[in-house]
Design a protein around this motif. Structure first.
Motif, PDB file in Angstrom:
ATOM      1  N   LEU A  53       1.188  -0.700   0.539  1.00 34.60           N
ATOM      2  CA  LEU A  53       0.178   0.362   0.437  1.00 34.60           C
ATOM      3  C   LEU A  53       1.193   1.254   0.360  1.00 34.60           C
ATOM      4  CD1 LEU A  53      -3.061   1.469   0.419  1.00 34.60           C
ATOM      5  CD2 LEU A  53      -2.455   0.816   2.677  1.00 34.60           C
ATOM      6  N   PRO A  54       0.851   1.939  -1.334  1.00 38.53           N
ATOM      7  CA  PRO A  54       1.694   3.458  -1.226  1.00 38.53           C
ATOM      8  C   PRO A  54       0.970   4.561  -0.354  1.00 38.53           C
ATOM      9  CG  PRO A  54       1.402   2.104  -3.291  1.00 38.53           C
ATOM     10  CD  PRO A  54       0.282   1.242  -2.379  1.00 38.53           C
ATOM     11  N   MET A  55       2.329   5.075   0.328  1.00 38.15           N
ATOM     12  CA  MET A  55       2.286   6.227   1.324  1.00 38.15           C
ATOM     13  C   MET A  55       1.412   6.664   0.550  1.00 38.15           C
ATOM     14  SD  MET A  55       2.090   6.364   4.397  1.00 38.15           S
ATOM     15  CE  MET A  55       1.117   7.745   4.939  1.00 38.15           C
ATOM     16  N   GLU A  56       1.181   7.393  -0.235  1.00 39.47           N
ATOM     17  CA  GLU A  56       0.717   8.326  -1.780  1.00 39.47           C
ATOM     18  C   GLU A  56      -1.006   8.094  -1.435  1.00 39.47           C
ATOM     19  OE1 GLU A  56       1.943  11.136  -3.340  1.00 39.47           O
ATOM     20  OE2 GLU A  56       4.034  10.667  -2.210  1.00 39.47           O
ATOM     21  N   VAL A  57      -0.946   6.722  -1.597  1.00 39.13           N
ATOM     22  CA  VAL A  57      -2.351   6.383  -1.510  1.00 39.13           C
ATOM     23  C   VAL A  57      -2.823   6.256  -0.227  1.00 39.13           C
ATOM     24  CG1 VAL A  57      -3.918   4.221  -2.280  1.00 39.13           C
ATOM     25  CG2 VAL A  57      -2.200   4.596  -3.302  1.00 39.13           C
ATOM     26  N   VAL A  58      -2.142   5.893   0.625  1.00 39.24           N
ATOM     27  CA  VAL A  58      -2.675   6.325   2.328  1.00 39.24           C
ATOM     28  C   VAL A  58      -3.637   7.461   1.616  1.00 39.24           C
ATOM     29  CG1 VAL A  58      -2.600   5.974   4.192  1.00 39.24           C
ATOM     30  CG2 VAL A  58      -1.639   4.276   2.930  1.00 39.24           C
ATOM     31  N   GLU A  59      -2.081   8.598   1.664  1.00 40.18           N
ATOM     32  CA  GLU A  59      -2.586  10.255   2.182  1.00 40.18           C
ATOM     33  C   GLU A  59      -3.959  10.623   1.230  1.00 40.18           C
ATOM     34  OE1 GLU A  59       1.181  12.267   1.544  1.00 40.18           O
ATOM     35  OE2 GLU A  59       2.524  11.156   4.264  1.00 40.18           O
ATOM     36  N   GLN A  60      -4.500  10.525   0.556  1.00 47.04           N
ATOM     37  CA  GLN A  60      -5.234  10.923  -0.363  1.00 47.04           C
ATOM     38  C   GLN A  60      -6.343  10.514   0.001  1.00 47.04           C
ATOM     39  OE1 GLN A  60      -4.450  10.574  -4.710  1.00 47.04           O
ATOM     40  NE2 GLN A  60      -6.472  11.411  -5.015  1.00 47.04           N
ATOM     41  N   PHE A  61      -5.821   9.352   0.137  1.00 49.52           N
ATOM     42  CA  PHE A  61      -7.146   8.462   1.041  1.00 49.52           C
ATOM     43  C   PHE A  61      -8.419   9.002   2.707  1.00 49.52           C
ATOM     44  CE2 PHE A  61     -10.362   5.074   2.998  1.00 49.52           C
ATOM     45  CZ  PHE A  61     -11.058   4.197   1.845  1.00 49.52           C
ATOM     46  N   GLU A  62      -7.032   9.044   3.383  1.00 45.00           N
ATOM     47  CA  GLU A  62      -7.513   9.453   3.900  1.00 45.00           C
ATOM     48  C   GLU A  62      -8.072  11.299   4.370  1.00 45.00           C
ATOM     49  OE1 GLU A  62      -5.261   6.779   7.408  1.00 45.00           O
ATOM     50  OE2 GLU A  62      -4.463   8.540   7.222  1.00 45.00           O
ATOM     51  N   LYS A  63      -7.605  11.850   3.337  1.00 43.99           N
ATOM     52  CA  LYS A  63      -7.984  13.176   3.099  1.00 43.99           C
ATOM     53  C   LYS A  63      -9.216  13.220   2.985  1.00 43.99           C
ATOM     54  CE  LYS A  63      -6.056  17.399   1.124  1.00 43.99           C
ATOM     55  NZ  LYS A  63      -5.245  18.296   0.402  1.00 43.99           N
ATOM     56  N   LEU A  64      -9.792  12.312   1.727  1.00 41.72           N
ATOM     57  CA  LEU A  64     -10.826  12.647   0.760  1.00 41.72           C
ATOM     58  C   LEU A  64     -12.191  11.948   1.939  1.00 41.72           C
ATOM     59  CD1 LEU A  64     -10.270  11.213  -2.470  1.00 41.72           C
ATOM     60  CD2 LEU A  64     -11.368  13.078  -2.518  1.00 41.72           C
ATOM     61  N   THR A  65     -12.593  10.657   3.020  1.00 35.06           N
ATOM     62  CA  THR A  65     -12.750  10.568   3.868  1.00 35.06           C
ATOM     63  C   THR A  65     -13.185  10.467   5.169  1.00 35.06           C
ATOM     64  OG1 THR A  65     -11.660   8.475   4.371  1.00 35.06           O
ATOM     65  CG2 THR A  65     -12.527   7.731   2.188  1.00 35.06           C
ATOM     66  N   GLU A  66     -11.343  11.456   5.494  1.00 38.36           N
ATOM     67  CA  GLU A  66     -11.757  11.651   6.712  1.00 38.36           C
ATOM     68  C   GLU A  66     -11.299  10.663   7.406  1.00 38.36           C
ATOM     69  OE1 GLU A  66     -13.919  14.783   7.983  1.00 38.36           O
ATOM     70  OE2 GLU A  66     -12.957  16.044   6.481  1.00 38.36           O
ATOM     71  N   GLY A  67     -11.514   9.152   6.863  1.00 43.86           N
ATOM     72  CA  GLY A  67     -11.512   7.410   7.524  1.00 43.86           C
ATOM     73  C   GLY A  67      -9.978   7.667   8.022  1.00 43.86           C
ATOM     74  N   LEU A  68      -9.678   6.262   8.417  1.00 46.56           N
ATOM     75  CA  LEU A  68      -8.393   6.001   8.628  1.00 46.56           C
ATOM     76  C   LEU A  68      -8.152   4.457   7.645  1.00 46.56           C
ATOM     77  CD1 LEU A  68      -8.533   4.950  12.198  1.00 46.56           C
ATOM     78  CD2 LEU A  68      -7.592   7.616  11.704  1.00 46.56           C
ATOM     79  N   LEU A  69      -7.003   4.882   7.010  1.00 46.41           N
ATOM     80  CA  LEU A  69      -6.589   3.564   6.170  1.00 46.41           C
ATOM     81  C   LEU A  69      -5.159   2.573   6.805  1.00 46.41           C
ATOM     82  CD1 LEU A  69      -6.556   1.828   3.814  1.00 46.41           C
ATOM     83  CD2 LEU A  69      -5.582   3.351   2.481  1.00 46.41           C
ATOM     84  N   VAL A  70      -4.809   1.481   6.653  1.00 46.41           N
ATOM     85  CA  VAL A  70      -4.415   0.993   7.238  1.00 46.41           C
ATOM     86  C   VAL A  70      -3.910  -0.024   6.655  1.00 46.41           C
ATOM     87  CG1 VAL A  70      -4.003   2.262  10.011  1.00 46.41           C
ATOM     88  CG2 VAL A  70      -5.305  -0.297   9.195  1.00 46.41           C
ATOM     89  N   GLU A  71      -2.013   0.082   6.600  1.00 43.97           N
ATOM     90  CA  GLU A  71      -2.158  -1.574   5.790  1.00 43.97           C
ATOM     91  C   GLU A  71      -1.513  -2.879   6.415  1.00 43.97           C
ATOM     92  OE1 GLU A  71       1.221  -3.320   2.874  1.00 43.97           O
ATOM     93  OE2 GLU A  71       1.907  -1.519   3.561  1.00 43.97           O
ATOM     94  N   GLY A  72      -2.394  -4.000   6.443  1.00 39.83           N
ATOM     95  CA  GLY A  72      -2.466  -5.151   7.027  1.00 39.83           C
ATOM     96  C   GLY A  72      -1.549  -6.125   6.054  1.00 39.83           C
ATOM     97  N   TYR A  73      -0.692  -7.755   6.604  1.00 44.66           N
ATOM     98  CA  TYR A  73      -0.766  -8.825   6.247  1.00 44.66           C
ATOM     99  C   TYR A  73      -1.017  -9.802   6.365  1.00 44.66           C
ATOM    100  CZ  TYR A  73       3.123 -12.219   5.610  1.00 44.66           C
ATOM    101  OH  TYR A  73       3.355 -13.713   5.040  1.00 44.66           O
ATOM    102  N   GLY A  74      -1.598 -10.650   5.420  1.00 47.26           N
ATOM    103  CA  GLY A  74      -1.644 -12.000   6.012  1.00 47.26           C
ATOM    104  C   GLY A  74      -1.863 -12.615   5.046  1.00 47.26           C
ATOM    105  N   LEU A  75      -2.320 -14.268   4.759  1.00 46.81           N
ATOM    106  CA  LEU A  75      -1.758 -15.334   3.878  1.00 46.81           C
ATOM    107  C   LEU A  75      -2.645 -16.883   4.353  1.00 46.81           C
ATOM    108  CD1 LEU A  75       1.152 -17.022   4.527  1.00 46.81           C
ATOM    109  CD2 LEU A  75       0.160 -15.658   5.858  1.00 46.81           C
ATOM    110  N   SER A  76      -3.450 -17.277   3.441  1.00 44.75           N
ATOM    111  CA  SER A  76      -4.657 -18.522   3.165  1.00 44.75           C
ATOM    112  C   SER A  76      -4.155 -19.005   4.671  1.00 44.75           C
ATOM    113  CB  SER A  76      -4.533 -18.970   2.241  1.00 44.75           C
ATOM    114  OG  SER A  76      -4.995 -18.223   0.552  1.00 44.75           O
ATOM    115  N   GLU A  77      -2.547 -19.355   4.897  1.00 42.02           N
ATOM    116  CA  GLU A  77      -2.675 -20.412   5.832  1.00 42.02           C
ATOM    117  C   GLU A  77      -2.627 -20.243   6.845  1.00 42.02           C
ATOM    118  OE1 GLU A  77      -0.227 -21.551   2.094  1.00 42.02           O
ATOM    119  OE2 GLU A  77      -0.700 -19.797   2.772  1.00 42.02           O
ATOM    120  N   ALA A  78      -3.001 -19.125   7.025  1.00 45.85           N
ATOM    121  CA  ALA A  78      -2.801 -17.942   8.254  1.00 45.85           C
ATOM    122  C   ALA A  78      -4.323 -17.258   8.541  1.00 45.85           C
ATOM    123  CB  ALA A  78      -2.112 -16.761   8.666  1.00 45.85           C
ATOM    124  N   SER A  79      -5.446 -18.071   7.571  1.00 43.26           N
ATOM    125  CA  SER A  79      -6.769 -17.606   8.227  1.00 43.26           C
ATOM    126  C   SER A  79      -7.045 -16.229   7.066  1.00 43.26           C
ATOM    127  CB  SER A  79      -7.506 -18.267   9.092  1.00 43.26           C
ATOM    128  OG  SER A  79      -7.022 -19.771   9.699  1.00 43.26           O
TER     129      SER A  79
END
Length: 539
Positions: free
Chosen positions: A316-342
């Protein structure tokens, strides 16, 4: 038991507990609880259809009764092949209520892929969208299917022969009450979650009922802005993918949240849904947030209803986060997972410290370490690059019928992810790349993600991916594939010059190709493999 001395717990929000209690409740039992607590609250909104929690619970019980009458019993495998829709949810939860195993099938699979999964899983029953029936019919003689149940979406319908049963005709024949079949939460399998097969043969990760409920409760704890019985989740991620299954379907069931369902992601439809239904939570992938950011007059669609978003599946590029949060005033955070961990294991805190380019810190009851790539035995200190390993209640039981693969992936309760990562001194993890995606040029290890982060900062670039292409001198070299923002123009020289100013010389792309779109899977993840294959065929 988690070690509360781990450094990352210092960065937990005061409202997020590091240890959780996991009740012996299946997903269907959580639905019954939500139906009891909020019987008239909308559980599902899909096109012209709306079901309350009471109605949904009754339909699930009718579906369980129908499957039971067809002979489906505990341990049997039931394949579901469908885009997101109410019938998917009915089949999923009814199967779990019977103690049977859901076999997740991508509705885009061609006959060869479908035949492989049906054979490998041993599924004897399939629930499918009727438009997919021809594919099922064409492989049926070569697999173990005994029951084919189909349903119609919208006004159109496909000609179905007498070898298939219509779900709409079956359900009214059965009562709206059905008891959960007794099972062992830790041992009994709930889902076969097939990994994509991009690294070889597709493998069925065996996820137990405990895996599903534990991971959903972990994600719930992390999403500290949500409130039981109050939220609306925009379900644009496919349910057949582990991220959509947990982050949308199961999350909504456990939290009595309304599911605003999209059969597939389409930005125009998405913006209209946001405008009319006002979702508060929007789990997604970077391409979805990029599409919202670039939509004309996005703020005119009421996007400020969105309070929190967890992004996964791709960097998730930081440029995308900053623009999205500015538009929505919500929170957008990057996470991680894989099928083997549900699948979720890490995420950046919603309200505490976030770090650019990081997947965050482990969720409650989740441990992680970085081990050396040579032996996989030596735990590495902060800052060193190695393989990310995970331990927690969300980690799979193993791969179906693949003891050797299981032994290579699960070692002393640790899940070896195949992802190359590093951890900083505060416990925040950074995915450097997949093992298979490393570009080795002239003896240097080059990680595509590092190049892509730089490319995404270029004001003209909308999407970018870097891959290794054959080179007679260096072995491999870097090629960048780029999609420009609408109305923008650039040439290869401009991009390469920009990269030279921001990257070490050996990392700078030697080639740049501009495209209208990049090949993606249904999750919006760019398929590097296809780009690499296209390049190798040019030789």
């Amino acid at each position: 038991m988690v070690d509360l001395n781990k450094v990352w717990y210092k960065f937990y929000s005061p409202r997020v507990r590091p240890r959780l209690h996991y009740p012996d409740l299946t997903m269907p039992q959580y639905l019954d609880k939500s139906a009891k607590d909020f019987p008239e609250r909308a559980a599902i909104v899909f096109a012209e259809t709306q079901y309350s929690f009471r109605k949904l619970a009754g339909l699930v019980n009718q579906c369980a009764g129908a499957l039971n009458a067809l002979g489906v019993k505990k341990g049997d495998r039931v394949a579901i092949m469908s885009p997101n829709c109410p019938q998917y949810i009915l089949g999923f939860l009814a199967t779990l209520k019977l103690g049977a195993v859901v076999v997740q099938v991508n509705p885009m699979y061609v006959e060869r892929e479908l035949e492989y999964i049906l054979k490998d899983s041993g599924a004897q029953t399939i629930i499918a969208y009727d438009a997919l029936y021809r594919r099922i019919k064409n492989v049926r003689s070569r697999v173990a299917l005994q029951n084919v149940l189909v349903f119609t979406l919208g006004k159109g319908s496909v000609a179905i022969d007498s070898n298939a049963l219509q779900i709409e005709e079956l359900l009214p024949q059965y009562p709206t009450q059905f008891q959960q079949v007794p099972l062992d939460m830790d041992e009994d399998i709930a889902v076969f979650q097939y990994t994509g097969g991009t690294t070889g043969v597709s493998k069925g990760a065996m996820l137990t009922h405990r895996n599903l409920t534990a991971n959903t409760l972990q994600v719930t704890e992390w999403m500290e802005t949500m409130k039981y019985g109050k939220d609306k989740v925009l379900c644009a991620l496919p349910f057949f993918h582990s991220y959509g299954m947990t982050g949308c379907l199961n999350f909504s069931i456990i939290n009595a949240a309304t599911m605003i369902i999209m059969a597939q992601f389409n930005i125009k439809e998405c913006m209209e849904l946001i405008k009319h239904e006002k979702p508060t939570i929007f789990p997604g992938v970077p391409t979805m947030y990029i599409a919202v950011n670039n939509y004309p007059n996005a703020q005119g669609y009421g996007i400020k209803s969105i309070k929190s978003c967890m992004s996964g599946s791709a960097p998730l590029p930081m440029e995308v986060v900053e623009q999205f949060e500015k538009l929505t005033e919500g929170l957008l955070v990057e996470g991680y997972g894989l099928s083997e961990a549900s699948p979720v294991t890490h995420c950046n805190p919603l309200l505490e410290r976030r770090k650019v380019g990081s997947i965050g810190i482990p969720l409650p009851d989740t441990d992680c370490k970085i081990v050396d790539l040579e032996t996989g035995l030596r735990e590495l200190p902060p800052g060193e690059i190695g393989e990310l390993c995970i331990k927690g209640p969300q980690v799979m039981k193993g791969y179906w019928n693949m003891p050797e693969e299981t032994a290579n992936t699960l070692k002393n309760e640790w899940l070896y992810t195949g992802d190359i990562a590093k951890m900083d001194e505060e416990g925040y993890c950074y995915i450097v790349d997949r093992k298979k995606d490393i570009i080795i040029a002239g003896g240097y290890n080059i990680y595509p993600r590092e190049i892509e982060e730089v490319l995404y900062e270029h004001p003209k670039i909308r999407e970018a991916v870097a891959v290794g292409v054959p080179d007679p001198y260096r072995g491999e070299t870097v090629k960048a594939f780029i999609v420009l923002k609408e109305g923008m123009q650039a040439d290869a020289k401009e991009i390469i010059h920009y990269c030279r100013a921001n990257l070490a010389r050996y990392k700078v792309p030697q080639y740049v190709e501009f495209r209208n779109a990049l090949p993606q899977n249904v999750m919006g993840k760019v398929l590097r493999r296809i780009l690499r294959e296209e390049e190798s065929q040019k030789i």
